[in-house]
Design a protein around this motif. Sequence first.
Motif, PDB file in Angstrom:
ATOM      1  N   LEU A 293       0.812  -1.208   0.000  1.00 54.00           N
ATOM      2  CA  LEU A 293       0.000   0.000   0.000  1.00 54.00           C
ATOM      3  C   LEU A 293       0.851   1.267   0.000  1.00 54.00           C
ATOM      4  CD1 LEU A 293      -2.886  -1.109   2.359  1.00 54.00           C
ATOM      5  CD2 LEU A 293      -3.114  -0.407  -0.033  1.00 54.00           C
ATOM      6  N   VAL A 294       2.027   1.205   0.561  1.00 48.92           N
ATOM      7  CA  VAL A 294       2.955   2.334   0.455  1.00 48.92           C
ATOM      8  C   VAL A 294       3.312   2.550  -1.014  1.00 48.92           C
ATOM      9  CG1 VAL A 294       5.297   3.145   0.943  1.00 48.92           C
ATOM     10  CG2 VAL A 294       3.915   2.162   2.776  1.00 48.92           C
ATOM     11  N   ASP A 295       3.626   1.462  -1.700  1.00 51.63           N
ATOM     12  CA  ASP A 295       3.969   1.557  -3.118  1.00 51.63           C
ATOM     13  C   ASP A 295       2.799   2.107  -3.929  1.00 51.63           C
ATOM     14  OD1 ASP A 295       6.508   0.604  -2.720  1.00 51.63           O
ATOM     15  OD2 ASP A 295       6.021  -1.472  -3.172  1.00 51.63           O
ATOM     16  N   VAL A 296       1.604   1.597  -3.649  1.00 56.21           N
ATOM     17  CA  VAL A 296       0.430   2.036  -4.403  1.00 56.21           C
ATOM     18  C   VAL A 296       0.183   3.519  -4.201  1.00 56.21           C
ATOM     19  CG1 VAL A 296      -2.086   1.861  -4.575  1.00 56.21           C
ATOM     20  CG2 VAL A 296      -0.711  -0.217  -4.469  1.00 56.21           C
ATOM     21  N   THR A 297       0.140   3.950  -2.952  1.00 56.62           N
ATOM     22  CA  THR A 297      -0.295   5.317  -2.666  1.00 56.62           C
ATOM     23  C   THR A 297       0.764   6.383  -2.919  1.00 56.62           C
ATOM     24  OG1 THR A 297       0.142   4.921  -0.300  1.00 56.62           O
ATOM     25  CG2 THR A 297      -2.131   4.653  -1.085  1.00 56.62           C
ATOM     26  N   THR A 298       1.957   5.987  -3.289  1.00 51.59           N
ATOM     27  CA  THR A 298       2.909   6.990  -3.775  1.00 51.59           C
ATOM     28  C   THR A 298       2.615   7.340  -5.229  1.00 51.59           C
ATOM     29  OG1 THR A 298       4.479   5.237  -4.364  1.00 51.59           O
ATOM     30  CG2 THR A 298       4.794   6.321  -2.236  1.00 51.59           C
ATOM     31  N   SER A 299       1.790   6.511  -5.890  1.00 45.75           N
ATOM     32  CA  SER A 299       1.470   6.756  -7.301  1.00 45.75           C
ATOM     33  C   SER A 299      -0.006   7.022  -7.555  1.00 45.75           C
ATOM     34  CB  SER A 299       1.909   5.553  -8.149  1.00 45.75           C
ATOM     35  OG  SER A 299       3.314   5.390  -8.131  1.00 45.75           O
ATOM     36  N   ALA A 300      -0.884   6.480  -6.710  1.00 42.75           N
ATOM     37  CA  ALA A 300      -2.323   6.630  -6.956  1.00 42.75           C
ATOM     38  C   ALA A 300      -3.088   6.598  -5.643  1.00 42.75           C
ATOM     39  CB  ALA A 300      -2.824   5.528  -7.878  1.00 42.75           C
ATOM     40  N   THR A 301      -3.934   7.601  -5.438  1.00 46.09           N
ATOM     41  CA  THR A 301      -4.765   7.638  -4.238  1.00 46.09           C
ATOM     42  C   THR A 301      -6.244   7.825  -4.565  1.00 46.09           C
ATOM     43  OG1 THR A 301      -4.402  10.036  -4.018  1.00 46.09           O
ATOM     44  CG2 THR A 301      -2.924   8.578  -2.776  1.00 46.09           C
ATOM     45  N   MET A 302      -6.584   7.986  -5.847  1.00 48.52           N
ATOM     46  CA  MET A 302      -7.989   8.232  -6.164  1.00 48.52           C
ATOM     47  C   MET A 302      -8.784   6.927  -6.125  1.00 48.52           C
ATOM     48  SD  MET A 302      -7.834   9.106 -10.209  1.00 48.52           S
ATOM     49  CE  MET A 302      -7.683   7.859 -11.501  1.00 48.52           C
ATOM     50  N   ALA A 303     -10.094   7.077  -5.896  1.00 54.73           N
ATOM     51  CA  ALA A 303     -10.980   5.922  -5.763  1.00 54.73           C
ATOM     52  C   ALA A 303     -11.282   5.300  -7.118  1.00 54.73           C
ATOM     53  CB  ALA A 303     -12.277   6.338  -5.086  1.00 54.73           C
ATOM     54  N   LEU A 304     -11.491   3.991  -7.109  1.00 51.98           N
ATOM     55  CA  LEU A 304     -11.862   3.270  -8.326  1.00 51.98           C
ATOM     56  C   LEU A 304     -13.357   2.952  -8.371  1.00 51.98           C
ATOM     57  CD1 LEU A 304      -8.807   0.871  -8.606  1.00 51.98           C
ATOM     58  CD2 LEU A 304      -9.354   2.788 -10.106  1.00 51.98           C
ATOM     59  N   GLU A 305     -14.056   3.238  -7.302  1.00 53.76           N
ATOM     60  CA  GLU A 305     -15.512   3.013  -7.272  1.00 53.76           C
ATOM     61  C   GLU A 305     -16.100   3.953  -6.228  1.00 53.76           C
ATOM     62  OE1 GLU A 305     -18.922   0.810  -8.802  1.00 53.76           O
ATOM     63  OE2 GLU A 305     -16.814   0.857  -9.411  1.00 53.76           O
TER      64      GLU A 305
END
Length: 326
Positions: A293-305
């Motif tokens: 989740l650290v890796d994910v949220t350094t690049s994307a934080t917007m919702a998918l649904e």
Amino acid sequence: MKKALSIVLLVTLIISAMTFPAAAEVDVTSWATPAAPTATPSATPTAPASATAVTTNVPAGDVYTVVSGDLFWKIAAKFNMTIDELAKLNPQVKNINMIYVGDKLIVKAVAAAPAATTPTATATAERKLYHGFGESANYRIRGEFKDNLNITTASVIFDQDGRIVDLTWDVMEITYALFPGWLDPAADQATKDTFVASINDVWETKREEGYAYDMTHLISKGAADNLTKKEWFEQLDYYESFFKGMTVAEVVAWNEKYTDANGRPYKMAYTEKLTDADKVVTATFTAEEAAMLVDVTTSATMALEDPHSHFITALVEAYEAREEIK
């Protein structure tokens, strides 16, 4: 702008009440709960340069070192193995969707270079690809007002196992500002006809807008002020790459497990942004899940649904509508 999307939008305009049925809920009751996804996908996964020598002549039981961009299923395919075969050789991997750069995997021997690069007719026949297109339309409602209409699309290529090979998401965000004259009761037909004729020249999807969409406020304020400093399409690019190799069921389960009450991934890269409720949930995650989740949220934080866009719903519809590519 793509003609297919223009046709969809034109049909949308003709509906005078501008109402759409509520997006169907994603039904995952028949899907098994999958493992968490790979922690460190690259924006554009490519086979490591060193893999060429490894894949041409590998002794039985040789060791392969995971490099950036690797996914478990890609490594299996690289060595002409199924995912199950690779998993059985590596019982130390408890979660095949969570491997990291530097991990060591046991791989079986493959044929000499000519055989490895020239698949047999049987192997070719087993490789099938499917394409699906999904669409979900919804209003974003703020208070008592419907302030825009979002048409979310998903164009997806799946393999024979239902895994995502390629994924493209996009959104057409329709606001009242895009309807000059159309909503005016006094407007004559000529004004309306001129408006319809201008759709292809004026309207753009969020991808087509690119940096002009300005989710970062770089243009409007002179400096990016969102967490990732990534624009809308850049964040979506990351998600599209991140979910490659997963099934739709795995994507749905990931979104349910690793997103907060607003549908956004838990901001493990920005722990000061975590609410008390978020901290209770994230405290149950393993170190590997937190790192992912650290890796994910350094690049994307917007919702998918969420009320703004229905990416997951469009993805599910694409899977249900898939047809074999001949």
